[in-house]
Design an enzyme around this catalytic site. Sequence first.
Site, PDB file in Angstrom:
ATOM      1  N   TYR A   1       0.849  -1.199   0.000  1.00 39.03           N
ATOM      2  CA  TYR A   1       0.000   0.000   0.000  1.00 39.03           C
ATOM      3  C   TYR A   1       0.877   1.238   0.000  1.00 39.03           C
ATOM      4  O   TYR A   1       1.805   1.356   0.808  1.00 39.03           O
ATOM      5  CB  TYR A   1      -0.884  -0.014   1.253  1.00 39.03           C
ATOM      6  CG  TYR A   1      -1.777   1.198   1.417  1.00 39.03           C
ATOM      7  CD1 TYR A   1      -2.889   1.386   0.598  1.00 39.03           C
ATOM      8  CD2 TYR A   1      -1.516   2.150   2.398  1.00 39.03           C
ATOM      9  CE1 TYR A   1      -3.712   2.491   0.763  1.00 39.03           C
ATOM     10  CE2 TYR A   1      -2.346   3.259   2.569  1.00 39.03           C
ATOM     11  CZ  TYR A   1      -3.443   3.429   1.745  1.00 39.03           C
ATOM     12  OH  TYR A   1      -4.266   4.519   1.907  1.00 39.03           O
TER      13      TYR A   1
ATOM     14  N   ASP B   1       9.169   2.495   0.458  1.00 44.53           N
ATOM     15  CA  ASP B   1       8.110   3.195   1.178  1.00 44.53           C
ATOM     16  C   ASP B   1       8.209   2.770   2.641  1.00 44.53           C
ATOM     17  O   ASP B   1       7.773   1.694   3.027  1.00 44.53           O
ATOM     18  CB  ASP B   1       6.751   2.814   0.570  1.00 44.53           C
ATOM     19  CG  ASP B   1       5.595   3.527   1.257  1.00 44.53           C
ATOM     20  OD1 ASP B   1       5.802   4.067   2.364  1.00 44.53           O
ATOM     21  OD2 ASP B   1       4.493   3.531   0.695  1.00 44.53           O
TER      22      ASP B   1
ATOM     23  N   LYS C   1       4.202   8.794   9.586  1.00 40.96           N
ATOM     24  CA  LYS C   1       3.852   8.121  10.840  1.00 40.96           C
ATOM     25  C   LYS C   1       4.832   8.386  11.989  1.00 40.96           C
ATOM     26  O   LYS C   1       4.786   9.436  12.602  1.00 40.96           O
ATOM     27  CB  LYS C   1       3.666   6.626  10.575  1.00 40.96           C
ATOM     28  CG  LYS C   1       2.526   6.367   9.550  1.00 40.96           C
ATOM     29  CD  LYS C   1       1.955   5.004   9.639  1.00 40.96           C
ATOM     30  CE  LYS C   1       1.035   4.666   8.476  1.00 40.96           C
ATOM     31  NZ  LYS C   1      -0.378   4.654   8.765  1.00 40.96           N
TER      32      LYS C   1
HETATM   33  N1  PMP Z   1       2.621   4.011   2.486  1.00 38.57           N
HETATM   34  C1  PMP Z   1       2.463   3.091   3.452  1.00 38.57           C
HETATM   35  C2  PMP Z   1       3.405   1.924   3.504  1.00 38.57           C
HETATM   36  C3  PMP Z   1       1.430   3.227   4.388  1.00 38.57           C
HETATM   37  O1  PMP Z   1       1.274   2.281   5.333  1.00 38.57           O
HETATM   38  C4  PMP Z   1       0.592   4.356   4.318  1.00 38.57           C
HETATM   39  C5  PMP Z   1      -0.526   4.575   5.327  1.00 38.57           C
HETATM   40  N2  PMP Z   1      -0.935   3.496   6.043  1.00 38.57           N
HETATM   41  C6  PMP Z   1       0.795   5.287   3.298  1.00 38.57           C
HETATM   42  C7  PMP Z   1       1.829   5.089   2.401  1.00 38.57           C
HETATM   43  C8  PMP Z   1      -0.067   6.503   3.172  1.00 38.57           C
HETATM   44  O2  PMP Z   1       0.204   7.399   4.194  1.00 38.57           O
HETATM   45  P1  PMP Z   1      -0.898   8.476   4.667  1.00 38.57           P
HETATM   46  O3  PMP Z   1      -2.017   7.705   5.280  1.00 38.57           O
HETATM   47  O4  PMP Z   1      -0.146   9.353   5.625  1.00 38.57           O
HETATM   48  O5  PMP Z   1      -1.314   9.225   3.448  1.00 38.57           O
END
Ligand code: PMP
Length: 433
Positions: free
Chosen positions: A145, A245, A273
């Site tokens: 994701y 990521d 995060k």
């Molecule tokens: N990349 C990863 C690996 C994530 O886990 C998330 C959110 N869970 C995102 C991108 C997107 O981040 P945001 O919710 O801050 O837009």
Amino acid sequence: MTLCSFERSRQRIAEASRLIPGGVSSHFRFGVSPTPLVIERADGVYLYDADGNRLIDYYLALGPMILGHTPVDVIEAARAQLERGILYGGQSELEFDAARLVCEMVPCAERVRFASSGSEAVQLALRLARATTGRKTVLKFEGHYHGWLDSVLWSVGTPPDDLGPEAQPIPFAGSSGQDPMAGAHVEVLSWNRTEQVVERLARGDVAAVIMEPMMCNSGGILPLPGYLEAVRKACTDSGTVLIFDEVITGFRVGPGGAQQRLGVTPDLAIFAKAIANGFSVAAVAGQARFMDQLAHGGIIHGGTYNAQSIAMAATIATLKRLNTPGVFEMMEERGQRLMTGLSDALKEAGIPATVRGLPQIFSVALGLKTPPVNYRDTLATDRKRYIRLTTAMLERGVRALERGAWFLSTEHDDEIIATTIAAFREALATIRT
Ligand code: PMP
């Protein structure tokens, strides 16, 4: 023991649905069992909800709250900055200090740009990769994701019937209303399959490979030995930008993220995060030869709220603490004990399951007899039974994500872990049948 009930939350969500669709402001807070919770306050590892329940929290807001909900140093830094103005529309020493810390801590970080959410930081990394290579295609992996935006919400939770052959997965749109053209230059591969990615990259036309270096969003799966190294080499050989990521793993699985822990350095990496313990901060970090294009390459990156002063003060306080010797070792030891405790309880209950990942972020899956290596393997998970388990745990005062992930903070101490394992054992007894 009296079980927690969630009637007040249920009622307020129903009432709020007349104002906010579904009563929630993010899809991922919707449809959880027994109801999305209405939280009144938080303290340390605890959430206090509208029904008067005190819950030990392993959601940690889906990852950010690595220092717990009320870290004094972060709160004090934010409070002090609040007195000095909110948003400058200009640079500040805070931003420079935060950038210096990221560059000191993260192996790939020679430069960093701040953003406000992981989703948008991903877009910047992809734009940089396409601009510097002059190529269009981006490779991503099933189950990974990278935010909710059209260009990357492909093949995250593909239903089994829509997967296509493993050698050539069919990109699957994650949301209705998504622009099909946004996926025109996205190709999807199965993760942890070295030959697939090496073969594809050999054609020399891929701008970027993007992946979660540990697949956290679909089940706490670590890369197989040699996999990241092989992808790294194939990217270097083919002039492809390797993007990790690290929105979940960054500043969580170690001070320098998964890239440090797993020993493979990408060209660019995305953080969010845990970087600011709950404040809206994300970042793209990477090598100067890519990042400096932002200073003179005509590549646009905007954001009214980027590097907002209070969030930067929180970032500095968070990173300083995470960079203190001993912090990760402590989480490692406690998290390992928690993983072992849950695993032992499952074995004793005779329930086939895997508990896998790293102590600061791991995943529990019922029904799996062998460790999964990619998204397809996770499809055998007994999700309905796990939801019964997390619901029973919630009734016993422990809140963990229904999709299997457990996030640990520095505040989950020995006593909390012992209480958690005891509640888990009791909850397990309710799902024996
Ligand atoms: N990349 C990863 C690996 C994530 O886990 C998330 C959110 N869970 C995102 C991108 C997107 O981040 P945001 O919710 O801050 O837009």
